[in-house]
Structure formats: structure tokens, C-alpha cells
Design a protein around this motif. Structure first.
Motif, mmCIF file in Angstrom:
data_model
loop_
_atom_site.group_PDB
_atom_site.id
_atom_site.type_symbol
_atom_site.label_atom_id
_atom_site.label_comp_id
_atom_site.label_asym_id
_atom_site.label_seq_id
_atom_site.Cartn_x
_atom_site.Cartn_y
_atom_site.Cartn_z
ATOM 1 N N VAL A 1 0.759 -1.673 0.165
ATOM 2 C CA VAL A 1 -0.013 0.140 0.029
ATOM 3 C C VAL A 1 0.965 1.291 0.034
ATOM 4 O O VAL A 1 1.938 0.845 1.513
ATOM 5 N N LEU A 2 0.582 2.394 -0.699
ATOM 6 C CA LEU A 2 1.624 3.952 -1.184
ATOM 7 C C LEU A 2 0.979 4.256 0.200
ATOM 8 O O LEU A 2 0.125 4.750 1.056
ATOM 9 N N GLU A 3 1.935 5.039 0.542
ATOM 10 C CA GLU A 3 1.789 6.115 1.575
ATOM 11 C C GLU A 3 2.190 7.606 1.819
ATOM 12 O O GLU A 3 2.969 7.607 0.058
ATOM 13 N N GLU A 4 2.167 8.354 1.744
ATOM 14 C CA GLU A 4 2.169 9.539 1.333
ATOM 15 C C GLU A 4 2.879 10.223 2.024
ATOM 16 O O GLU A 4 2.217 10.418 3.737
ATOM 17 N N TYR A 5 3.563 11.211 1.635
ATOM 18 C CA TYR A 5 4.630 12.039 2.832
ATOM 19 C C TYR A 5 4.493 13.147 2.381
ATOM 20 O O TYR A 5 4.644 13.440 0.996
ATOM 21 N N THR A 6 4.597 14.619 2.730
ATOM 22 C CA THR A 6 4.305 16.006 2.229
ATOM 23 C C THR A 6 5.233 17.110 3.686
ATOM 24 O O THR A 6 5.947 17.002 4.332
ATOM 25 N N ALA A 7 5.894 17.910 2.719
ATOM 26 C CA ALA A 7 6.434 18.962 3.538
ATOM 27 C C ALA A 7 5.854 19.973 2.286
ATOM 28 O O ALA A 7 5.934 20.156 0.984
ATOM 29 N N THR A 8 5.792 21.399 3.417
ATOM 30 C CA THR A 8 6.161 23.038 2.256
ATOM 31 C C THR A 8 6.963 23.663 2.737
ATOM 32 O O THR A 8 7.690 23.943 3.712
ATOM 33 N N SER A 9 7.273 24.544 1.760
ATOM 34 C CA SER A 9 8.734 25.565 1.901
ATOM 35 C C SER A 9 8.477 27.107 1.446
ATOM 36 O O SER A 9 8.131 26.827 0.098
ATOM 37 N N PHE A 10 8.531 28.065 2.351
ATOM 38 C CA PHE A 10 8.461 29.723 1.502
ATOM 39 C C PHE A 10 9.720 29.810 1.323
ATOM 40 O O PHE A 10 11.162 29.304 1.397
ATOM 41 N N PRO B 1 22.490 15.233 26.753
ATOM 42 C CA PRO B 1 22.726 14.486 25.012
ATOM 43 C C PRO B 1 21.496 15.454 24.084
ATOM 44 O O PRO B 1 20.973 16.409 24.193
ATOM 45 N N PRO B 2 22.687 15.650 22.903
ATOM 46 C CA PRO B 2 21.536 16.303 21.729
ATOM 47 C C PRO B 2 20.049 16.037 21.858
ATOM 48 O O PRO B 2 19.502 14.882 21.694
ATOM 49 N N ALA B 3 18.812 17.002 21.150
ATOM 50 C CA ALA B 3 17.750 16.335 20.497
ATOM 51 C C ALA B 3 17.561 15.781 18.968
ATOM 52 O O ALA B 3 18.492 16.775 18.045
ATOM 53 N N ASN B 4 16.842 14.890 18.687
ATOM 54 C CA ASN B 4 16.835 14.837 17.252
ATOM 55 C C ASN B 4 16.097 16.084 16.334
ATOM 56 O O ASN B 4 15.680 17.059 16.844
ATOM 57 N N VAL B 5 17.085 15.873 15.394
ATOM 58 C CA VAL B 5 17.359 17.315 14.581
ATOM 59 C C VAL B 5 15.320 17.360 13.590
ATOM 60 O O VAL B 5 15.030 16.156 13.128
ATOM 61 N N GLU B 6 15.060 18.261 14.210
ATOM 62 C CA GLU B 6 13.639 18.015 13.579
ATOM 63 C C GLU B 6 13.602 18.380 12.058
ATOM 64 O O GLU B 6 14.395 19.176 10.794
ATOM 65 N N THR B 7 12.567 17.588 11.748
ATOM 66 C CA THR B 7 12.199 17.519 10.138
ATOM 67 C C THR B 7 10.990 17.944 9.833
ATOM 68 O O THR B 7 9.740 18.558 10.833
ATOM 69 N N ASN B 8 10.635 19.011 8.710
ATOM 70 C CA ASN B 8 9.357 19.790 8.096
ATOM 71 C C ASN B 8 8.816 18.148 7.246
ATOM 72 O O ASN B 8 7.616 18.392 6.670
ATOM 73 N N ILE B 9 9.517 17.014 7.000
ATOM 74 C CA ILE B 9 8.512 15.985 6.409
ATOM 75 C C ILE B 9 7.515 15.391 7.532
ATOM 76 O O ILE B 9 7.735 14.623 8.423
ATOM 77 N N ARG B 10 6.641 15.898 6.595
ATOM 78 C CA ARG B 10 5.203 14.659 7.279
ATOM 79 C C ARG B 10 4.579 13.189 6.878
ATOM 80 O O ARG B 10 4.092 13.683 5.547
ATOM 81 N N ALA B 11 3.673 12.773 7.324
ATOM 82 C CA ALA B 11 3.791 11.398 6.945
ATOM 83 C C ALA B 11 1.327 11.920 7.133
ATOM 84 O O ALA B 11 1.019 12.822 7.610
ATOM 85 N N LYS C 1 2.809 5.464 11.421
ATOM 86 C CA LYS C 1 4.117 5.831 12.423
ATOM 87 C C LYS C 1 5.449 5.650 11.644
ATOM 88 O O LYS C 1 6.128 5.655 12.594
ATOM 89 N N ASN C 2 5.375 5.689 10.636
ATOM 90 C CA ASN C 2 6.900 5.371 10.143
ATOM 91 C C ASN C 2 7.645 6.372 10.767
ATOM 92 O O ASN C 2 7.106 7.192 10.389
ATOM 93 N N LEU C 3 8.722 6.686 11.075
ATOM 94 C CA LEU C 3 9.628 6.897 11.119
ATOM 95 C C LEU C 3 10.273 8.281 10.367
ATOM 96 O O LEU C 3 10.899 7.105 9.340
ATOM 97 N N LEU C 4 10.510 9.753 10.481
ATOM 98 C CA LEU C 4 10.916 10.355 9.507
ATOM 99 C C LEU C 4 11.809 11.087 9.877
ATOM 100 O O LEU C 4 12.026 11.557 10.927
ATOM 101 N N VAL C 5 12.924 11.285 8.768
ATOM 102 C CA VAL C 5 13.927 12.832 8.715
ATOM 103 C C VAL C 5 13.920 12.739 7.212
ATOM 104 O O VAL C 5 13.709 12.523 6.897
ATOM 105 N N GLY C 6 14.897 14.379 7.691
ATOM 106 C CA GLY C 6 15.222 15.114 6.534
ATOM 107 C C GLY C 6 14.448 16.246 6.601
ATOM 108 O O GLY C 6 13.487 16.699 7.143
ATOM 109 N N PHE C 7 14.569 17.400 5.147
ATOM 110 C CA PHE C 7 14.148 18.411 5.092
ATOM 111 C C PHE C 7 13.628 18.404 3.798
ATOM 112 O O PHE C 7 14.210 18.445 2.445
#
Length: 299
Positions: free
Chosen positions: A127-136, A261-271, A277-283
Motif C-alpha cells: 500500500v502506498l503511503e504519502e508524505y509531504t512538506a511545504t516551504s516558502f 545529549p542533543p535532541a533529534n534534528v527536527e524535520t518538516n516532512i510529515r505523513a 507511524k513510520n519514523l521520518l527525517v530529512g527536510f
């Protein structure tokens, strides 16, 4: 009274000696830590700029910290970048799995907001999942000229790069700098990125803002008489600036040394589906860029 002071000095001396001995023992003992591998994550990273070029989005699976193999690219995804009136379809590279490319004549427009949409079967359940992000896409500063000069700093010999120009008339300005020697990028990796925001700049008119120091004891940054030096200044969003700085902290480590300890780097990618509940990183980012060049002359 003198004897009491003398005895106290002896006691303090013995205490210091004992502490040093214990410290020496502690420093020479081997400590073995059992660490668990981090859970695999879906990695989506890419951007669109005002340059007319073939833009790319890279989709991979994360690897362990000590892994030496390149992260595996994910094939078969459907990838688009759009604004209100444009839609770009990206095609997977014929030579590199997980690298998705636009046509070579694509460019972004200042003032527009761009959306990335990725459809793929990451968990391989059919089954395909969809992920999205926006940026000005913010405006870039006007770079009128640059100056390149040798400077003697207390920690070595450097070549300083300064730029002259005008900042966009907006509330917040964030910039990313890239330096090229004879059209070859000198800081094209994340750990070498240089960034600044106008919190540290008082005026919109810039009269020689120092933005980069090239260490002349490193072959990579060595500048010679007659070299063409180009400075590119990218106008980026606050969110992308924070992502890059946090990612650099992950690479360099925290300061001071024994901070938390450093926190996880935040991402603007979301499901798109909140149940995913898949884990995401990136930008995904949109940014503008301008540049200027000069010939370096030794004094």
C-alpha cells in the motif's frame, strides 16, 4: 597557629595527590558500552531554488552511525513539487536508486510557497503511503560585490571573504553562504555550511560583512594569486536555518563538552495519514540565491 596552617597544607597536599592517583586509574580503565542500533528511518531530503537547473529529491533508508555503506535508495516513488500554478513531476535517475530529478529547465519563484508530495510503499505492505512538506521561497539579498583578503588571526593564516550589498526589506532574513574557487565549491558539505541571520546585522545596507574564513593551512581552502573567487548567498527560511544548525550540532557534538545529549534534528516532512507511524527525517526547502565574483590578488 603556624603549625595548624602547616598541617592543613600537608592534608591538602595528600588529598590532591590521592585525587590525581584515582583520576589516573579512572582514565586508564577500559569502559565497554553496549549500544543499541537506532530504528531505521525514512529519509527525504531536497530543495527547489531560483536557479534554472535539474533539481533533485533524494529518498533513502537511514543507516547505523558506524555504517560504512552508502544509505540504500528507495525506488518506485511518485514525487512532485508544486506551487499554486505550477506542478513539476520528478523522475527517478537511471543511474542512482532513490534520486528523483526534475526537468533541467525548472526554477523556483521568490514569494511562492512550494509543496513536496511523495508517494511510496516504505513498509513494503503493498500500500502506498504519502508524505509531504511545504516551504516558502524567500527573496535573496542583493550582492553588489565581494572582497577577498589575507588576514593574520591568532590561530593561523586565513583568507577572509566579505560581501557588500543590500538585504531584502522583510522582517527576518536568514542566509547561507557558499564559496567557490575557480568554479569549484569549497564548502559543499553540511559541516562546512556557513549561516547568519540579520539579528547580528544592524543595517540593510551591507558594507563588507565577513562571512567566511579560508584556512590557508588546509589544502582544500588554499587560495593562490589569480584564483577566481565566487560567493553565493542564499536566502533561506528560519526553519531551514535551524535544521542546518541542529544537524551541524549532531555532527560536531554539543558545546560545552559535558552538556546534555542533543535532541533529534527536527524535520518538516510529515505523513499525510496521521495513523502512519513510520519514523521520518530529512527536510524540504525552497530558497533563492545570488552571487558575485572577484579575482584574488596577493598583496
Amino acid at each position: 597557629m603556624k603549625s595548624i596552617i602547616y598541617k592543613r597544607k600537608i592534608n591538602l597536599g595528600l588529598t590532591a595527590l590521592l585525587s590525581l592517583l584515582l583520576l589516573n586509574i579512572a582514565c586508564t580503565d577500559r569502559i565497554y558500552l553496549e549500544t543499541e542500533a537506532a530504528a531505521e528511518r525514512l529519509v527525504i531530503y531536497g530543495y527547489i531554488t531560483t536557479d534554472t537547473m535539474q533539481h533533485s529529491i533524494r529518498i533513502t533508508r537511514s543507516t547505523g552511525y558506524f555504517a560504512t555503506a552508502k544509505p540504500a535508495g528507495i525506488s518506485g516513488a511518485l514525487v512532485t513539487i508544486s506551487s499554486g500554478d505550477t506542478l513539476f513531476h520528478l523522475k527517478e535517475s537511471a543511474t542512482e536508486a532513490g534520486l528523483y530529478l526534475t526537468d533541467p529547465d525548472v526554477y523556483g519563484v521568490e514569494g511562492k510557497t512550494y509543496q513536496l508530495l511523495v508517494s511510496l510503499d516504505y513498509d513494503e505492505d503493498g500500500v502506498l503511503e504519502e508524505y509531504t512538506a511545504t516551504s516558502f521561497l524567500p527573496p535573496a539579498p542583493q550582492v553588489d560585490s565581494i572582497q577577498v583578503q589575507a588576514v593574520d588571526l591568532f590561530f593561523g593564516d586565513y583568507v577572509e571573504v566579505l560581501f557588500y550589498g543590500t538585504l531584502p526589506d522583510i522582517e527576518e532574513n536568514y542566509f547561507k553562504f557558499h564559496v567557490f574557487r575557480n568554479q569549484v565549491a569549497l564548502n559543499d558539505s553540511l559541516i562546512d555550511f556557513s549561516m547568519i541571520d540579520d539579528e547580528y546585522i544592524e543595517n540593510k545596507i551591507l558594507e563588507g560583512v565577513s562571512c567566511f574564513y579560508l584556512d590557508q593551512e588546509e589544502d582544500k581552502f588554499l587560495i593562490e594569486d589569480g584564483d577566481l573567487i565566487t560567493l553565493r548567498v542564499d536566502g533561506i527560511t528560519k526553519e531551514y536555518s535551524e535544521f542546518l544548525m541542529n544537524a551541524q550540532t549532531e555532527v560536531y557534538g554539543s558545546n560545552p563538552l559535558f552538556s546534555g545529549p542533543p535532541a533529534n534534528v527536527e524535520t518538516n516532512i510529515r505523513a499525510v495519514d496521521p495513523a502512519n507511524k513510520n519514523l521520518l527525517v530529512g527536510f524540504f526547502s525552497a530558497f533563492s540565491g545570488t552571487s558575485a565574483s572577484t579575482i584574488y590578488r596577493e598583496e
